[in-house]
Enzyme design. Sequence first.
Site, PDB file in Angstrom:
ATOM      1  N   HIS A  61      -3.637 -11.645   4.256  1.00  0.00           N
ATOM      2  CA  HIS A  61      -3.729 -10.490   5.144  1.00  0.00           C
ATOM      3  C   HIS A  61      -5.022 -10.409   5.942  1.00  0.00           C
ATOM      4  O   HIS A  61      -5.330  -9.370   6.533  1.00  0.00           O
ATOM      5  CB  HIS A  61      -3.516  -9.178   4.357  1.00  0.00           C
ATOM      6  N   TYR A  69      -5.479 -13.203  -4.982  1.00  0.00           N
ATOM      7  CA  TYR A  69      -4.992 -12.777  -3.661  1.00  0.00           C
ATOM      8  C   TYR A  69      -5.854 -13.352  -2.545  1.00  0.00           C
ATOM      9  O   TYR A  69      -7.058 -13.109  -2.490  1.00  0.00           O
ATOM     10  CB  TYR A  69      -5.027 -11.243  -3.663  1.00  0.00           C
ATOM     11  N   CYS A 122       0.840  -1.194   0.000  1.00  0.00           N
ATOM     12  CA  CYS A 122       0.000   0.000   0.000  1.00  0.00           C
ATOM     13  C   CYS A 122       0.868   1.235   0.000  1.00  0.00           C
ATOM     14  O   CYS A 122       2.017   1.216   0.451  1.00  0.00           O
ATOM     15  CB  CYS A 122      -0.881   0.008   1.239  1.00  0.00           C
ATOM     16  N   ASP A 128       2.284  -9.873   9.095  1.00  0.00           N
ATOM     17  CA  ASP A 128       3.142  -9.835   7.903  1.00  0.00           C
ATOM     18  C   ASP A 128       4.154  -8.692   8.035  1.00  0.00           C
ATOM     19  O   ASP A 128       5.353  -8.881   7.844  1.00  0.00           O
ATOM     20  CB  ASP A 128       2.257  -9.638   6.669  1.00  0.00           C
TER      21      ASP A 128
END
Length: 689
Positions: A172, A169, A30, A265
Amino acid sequence: MKKNPYSRLFEPVKIGPVVTKNRFYQVPHCCGMGHQRPQAHAAMRALKAKGGWGVVSTEESEIHPTSDLSPYVEQRIWDKRDIPALSLMTDAVHKHGALAAIELAHNGNHAANLYSRLPVISPVSQSIDLVYPKQTRRMNKKDIAEFRRWHRNAALNAKAAGFDIIYVYAGHGMTLTQEFLLPEINDRTDEYGGSIENRVRLTRELLEETKDAVGDTCAVAFRFAVDELKGSDGMQFFEEGRAVVEILAEIPDLWDVNVSDWANDSQTSRFEPNEGYQIPYVEFVKSITTKPVVGVGRLTSPDLMVSLIERGALDLIGAARPSIADPYLPNKIKAGKTDQIKECIGCNICVSSDNFSVPIRCTQNPTMGEEWRRGWDPESIKPKKTDQKALVIGSGPSGLECTMQLARRGYHVTLAEADNKLGGRVLFESGLKGLSAWKRVSDNRIYEIQQKNNIEIYKESALTLSHINELGINNIFLATGSSWRKDGVGRSRRKPVQGLESLQVLTPEEAIKQSPNLRGPIVVYDDEQGYLAGVIADHLSFDEHEVIFITPASVVSPWTESTLEQKRIQKALLVSGVNVICNKTIDKAEGSNLNLKCVFTGEISLLKCSSLVMVTERIPNTTLYDQLVEQENNTEQGEAKHIQLIGDAESPGLIADAVFLGHLAAQSFEEPEQEIQKAMFMREMPSLK
Ligand code: ADP
Ligand code: SF4
């Protein structure tokens, strides 16, 4: 010629139908730019490509208005209208010979759809992942078919935008696909729930359909969190995590593997000091698939990178934060300039900017996020305009950065520091429990400063006005820092606390220095509500003091929510026996008692206290600056001096802010006033079409 010991890192790797020129892979991260700031985004990613990364990825890219992450600013590929903005990035990245990757994302119950106002969808009906009293709609078969169609369309649009690698994906703790995989969420009884084969079904369909749609020219990557770090309450890498890899082994062209959620993460160095901390979780993947594997874990050391390749743990060295702290990391390794790498300190200021929906910033790299709007590059800066000399007073992060950049521009710089060591606040803060990696901020700069022959350094030199006048240097940058106040003035009260003279009141620095001699109980009062008070309490508790932590906030160190650390900090204090008292201000002191006041009811309670550490606010150290300005105002003729406050002396803040202000001052020096005043950066304006 001597062989580069890191040559293995520069081998090409085939990923499905494409080939990356080396093993350096900037994984999706991000950046607070996304669909709202496409030019800034393209320039930032292009700089990574220029710095040598073989693959450069976007942040997560919402594939549909039912995956609307507003108010967060992520990437968007809702329909064809997003293609031109995304092409800016792919074109810019391709110019430097890198591959461009896009992380297609549907965020399921993590997308609140605040902008689109569409219902939130998920495999089950559940509360959305935002404090907002709203629940998801359980997807029926038609919804699942629709979702697959959106994903396929997004893949086709990504191909049209020029991407080389297209992601599916599931990671997360924030994607729809992962929600289907996890048994603690997915309790469906149809063919998409129940057994692991059923829960993997949707991911398999997405991978196969993406390959079918774009696999002729694009590689299809799968980003997958193999472990949730929840123990037996979640997915574990040696059980279902492994099973998912076994089922899908050869289907994706690339495995991008990590742990979830984001706080796990992107762990900070405060709680995870080890580089490569994710390797034990992900290295099994290569034993199951023949496809290339990329993994992360704040990988900065080229020796570790080579060893990971050689022992078959990874094929590609993944990085988000190390590529932010030093976009030129691959080129430096290639050129044998590993001593020049600016190492990530694991502070997560980069993460905080995404959480505040503003363009990315970095403590180590003040140019990050400024590539387009200010035209900055961490490895080059415009040359000096004249042969003027500069004096920088103070060697904290701001003074060091300003000195280094002025010297890079070619100016002769004199750096004066009162202490016998360079580093300012970094010396203090990096000595606190868990923060040793922060020392890299000063170490990396001092190293470069020492290599230069146009810098004179004076330690143990507390300059006064007369010293400055004797030196006769007309351009003076005052990086004199700030001092913690001890009177209790802070966020919650603007008037000093009465009665403090009856107690031993300490600044954070005094408390740590005098720790061996302090009497308990020690009260740490946090009305700054940043990170420092939590660190001080943890440190003093580790020194075996009885510590009481008091804050008007409702949790410990609320600012650290933005760096993904808050829960770990509060847990650390509770586990080490710190007595945490929230929602109270200090109203006054009476003898050895503090009067605590409830922020809601005003009710007063008494607390015994021997030593009180005040972490409330700082006073900028401007005495010398004020004297210089006054002298200048009273001087009638002569050459006008450049006198500038920088860093904490100008405006106390984060180390990242101090570095940035030091950099900005060096960049702006001798620029025409109008240049400096032009709001100093370009802005991306909404189209009025
Ligand atoms: P910043 O975060 O803005 O860089 P710091 O507080 O880390 O500020 O550093 C300020 C530094 O300035 C400290 O190392 C301090 O010793 C030094 N300093 C303050 N006043 C003077 C002075 N008059 N002469 C030389 N050094 C000074
Ligand atoms: Fe690393 Fe901190 Fe920079 Fe993020 S902000 S890249 S964690 S140094």
